[in-house]
Scaffold this motif. Sequence first.
Motif, PDB file in Angstrom:
ATOM      1  N   ASP A 404       0.839  -1.063  -0.094  1.00 22.29           N
ATOM      2  CA  ASP A 404      -0.015  -0.190   0.096  1.00 22.29           C
ATOM      3  C   ASP A 404       0.908   1.315  -0.093  1.00 22.29           C
ATOM      4  OD1 ASP A 404      -2.390   1.503  -0.061  1.00 22.29           O
ATOM      5  OD2 ASP A 404      -2.276   1.559   2.097  1.00 22.29           O
ATOM      6  N   GLU A 405       2.266   1.119  -0.255  1.00 21.84           N
ATOM      7  CA  GLU A 405       3.053   2.534  -0.033  1.00 21.84           C
ATOM      8  C   GLU A 405       3.866   2.293  -1.187  1.00 21.84           C
ATOM      9  OE1 GLU A 405       3.339   3.682   4.520  1.00 21.84           O
ATOM     10  OE2 GLU A 405       5.253   3.008   3.423  1.00 21.84           O
ATOM     11  N   LYS A 426      -8.494  -6.711   3.735  1.00 20.71           N
ATOM     12  CA  LYS A 426      -7.812  -5.552   3.083  1.00 20.71           C
ATOM     13  C   LYS A 426      -8.733  -4.475   2.955  1.00 20.71           C
ATOM     14  CE  LYS A 426      -6.260  -8.475  -0.115  1.00 20.71           C
ATOM     15  NZ  LYS A 426      -5.760  -9.044  -1.567  1.00 20.71           N
ATOM     16  N   ASP A 427     -10.032  -4.561   2.897  1.00 19.69           N
ATOM     17  CA  ASP A 427     -11.049  -3.344   2.675  1.00 19.69           C
ATOM     18  C   ASP A 427     -10.941  -2.580   4.072  1.00 19.69           C
ATOM     19  OD1 ASP A 427     -11.445  -3.950   0.077  1.00 19.69           O
ATOM     20  OD2 ASP A 427     -13.566  -5.032   0.524  1.00 19.69           O
ATOM     21  N   TYR A 429      -8.532  -2.624   6.312  1.00 21.19           N
ATOM     22  CA  TYR A 429      -7.220  -2.058   6.414  1.00 21.19           C
ATOM     23  C   TYR A 429      -7.078  -0.384   5.710  1.00 21.19           C
ATOM     24  CZ  TYR A 429      -2.715  -0.475   5.189  1.00 21.19           C
ATOM     25  OH  TYR A 429      -1.446   0.397   4.699  1.00 21.19           O
ATOM     26  N   HIS A 430      -7.607  -0.478   4.528  1.00 19.84           N
ATOM     27  CA  HIS A 430      -7.569   0.613   3.463  1.00 19.84           C
ATOM     28  C   HIS A 430      -8.491   1.670   4.142  1.00 19.84           C
ATOM     29  CE1 HIS A 430      -5.035  -0.835   0.117  1.00 19.84           C
ATOM     30  NE2 HIS A 430      -5.743  -1.837   0.311  1.00 19.84           N
ATOM     31  N   TYR A 431      -9.690   1.373   4.733  1.00 14.01           N
ATOM     32  CA  TYR A 431     -10.641   2.309   5.362  1.00 14.01           C
ATOM     33  C   TYR A 431      -9.849   3.118   6.528  1.00 14.01           C
ATOM     34  CZ  TYR A 431     -14.509   4.293   7.633  1.00 14.01           C
ATOM     35  OH  TYR A 431     -15.471   5.144   8.245  1.00 14.01           O
ATOM     36  N   ARG A 434      -6.834   5.149   6.028  1.00 14.74           N
ATOM     37  CA  ARG A 434      -6.952   6.453   5.548  1.00 14.74           C
ATOM     38  C   ARG A 434      -6.428   7.745   6.238  1.00 14.74           C
ATOM     39  NH1 ARG A 434     -12.667   6.652   3.658  1.00 14.74           N
ATOM     40  NH2 ARG A 434     -12.135   4.610   2.911  1.00 14.74           N
ATOM     41  N   LYS A 441       0.239   3.363   9.725  1.00 21.37           N
ATOM     42  CA  LYS A 441      -0.173   2.528   8.715  1.00 21.37           C
ATOM     43  C   LYS A 441       0.731   1.106   8.889  1.00 21.37           C
ATOM     44  CE  LYS A 441      -0.984   4.270   4.338  1.00 21.37           C
ATOM     45  NZ  LYS A 441      -0.950   5.150   3.446  1.00 21.37           N
ATOM     46  N   ARG A 445      -0.817  -2.492   9.123  1.00 18.60           N
ATOM     47  CA  ARG A 445      -0.433  -3.648   8.047  1.00 18.60           C
ATOM     48  C   ARG A 445      -0.038  -5.020   8.891  1.00 18.60           C
ATOM     49  NH1 ARG A 445       1.744   0.871   5.169  1.00 18.60           N
ATOM     50  NH2 ARG A 445       4.072   0.338   5.713  1.00 18.60           N
TER      51      ARG A 445
END
Length: 472
Positions: A404-405, A426-427, A429-431, A434, A441, A445
């Motif tokens: 994600d980086e 993963k969804d 995590y992304h939420y 943010r 972050k 992870r």
Amino acid sequence: MNWEQLLSPKRSRGSSQRHSGSADLRSEFEKDYHRIIGSASFRRLQDKTQVFPLDKSDFIRTRLTHSLEVSSLAKSLGQNIAENILTYKKDPSFTPQMKEDICSILQCAGLIHDIGNPPFGHFGEVAIREWFERNLPLLTYRGRPVDEVLTEQMKQDFYHFEGNAQALRLVTKLHFLVDENGMNLTYALLNTIVKYPVSSLEIDEACGDIKRKKMGYYLADEEMFRRIEKETGTNGCRHPLTFILEAADDIAYKTADIEDAFVKGFISYHVLMEELKKLKNIKNNNKIVFDPAGKLEELYRRGVEKQVDHPEEYAVKNWIVRVQGFLISCATFGFTSNYEAIMQGKYPADLFCGTFAEELMELLGDVAMRRVFSTRQIYLMELVEAGILDFLMDSFVRAVIHYDEDDSALNSIDRRLVYFISSNYKDAYHYHARGKGESEKLYLRLLLVTDFICGMTDSYAKRLYQELKAIL
């Protein structure tokens, strides 16, 4: 603390209130029950270890059957205790509806109390904790040691990895189906499953207060925990229903471990009899309240008289039922006799402390430890399990360090490993990542890996290990 606030039916997303003429007459806590029963995480408990992993016997308990037993015992205890509060007017504000709600909450809490546990039982928790102790200081991120990037609480979260904290995380965030609120369960239920209302920085096993024995929530979930305790009014104290849930769990696993060990041949009728003879008869005013060895012998004689095929088995299995009834009575007394201290958040022990059951509970735990958990067969299984979990942690932690980086920092193997992580995790995590900073972050992870592994069943963990190792 007061019951009206403690039994809060509110949810993060809000509730669909009952309307006049509505066909749905369920309470909010009954709706919780159906949400849990229909969830994938609950179904996965059927393939998670209680004591004996990947066992071929259909008698031996799984996390699912254990959770159903805890649910039943917790509801029974709730009925006894709530009826006592009503009958003896311990609390003028306590109502029959509150009794009904307590039973529903405890029934639900029993179903999800172990829902965050990783594969391979409690040893899975130990294996993950020890993996972080060995490896976190060795990991690097952009040329810096990972343990220098993370804050102290972030590191301690991993060093004290805990299935109870994972349960709260799973039901509030990781069921990323409708939105970010997970199962969106009631605050009363969520607080009931928080056995330890402290962070990883507040653990103090030596203080004598049971609520500080382990971590109850991760830093990532602290905002949710604060919302829960504010809404229910516990403010750093254990929710009173948590004591009842814990007692039900203790009754279920300490008696079930003996029964399963008997079926598996670790403990015989005669061995159990010799162990029970170490206990004195449980007396009150010189009157025998419960005689564990005598009751086992009595049941054996009854089995002989009935001419059953296996009187030893008849005796042990029926003895387990009698013991559970006795322990329910003792836990009820433990709560009701310490009612004021529990409601003030000042009671530091479990419900068996100081009751007639205390020595029996200690003996059952000691017998299981010496006769089952400290045997060659169990040690061998645990070494295999540790090998599986170590490999999975090695593989997936390495893969997500730069996820994600910087996609170019992921080699072809790492990209494929990340692919295997469930899109739900993963969804989520992304939420939650943010707008977060570098250390937050990275922390999320690492949690993404433990989320993924904790969601695995025993069979899936073993199969994925074999597939990744090319073991055909």
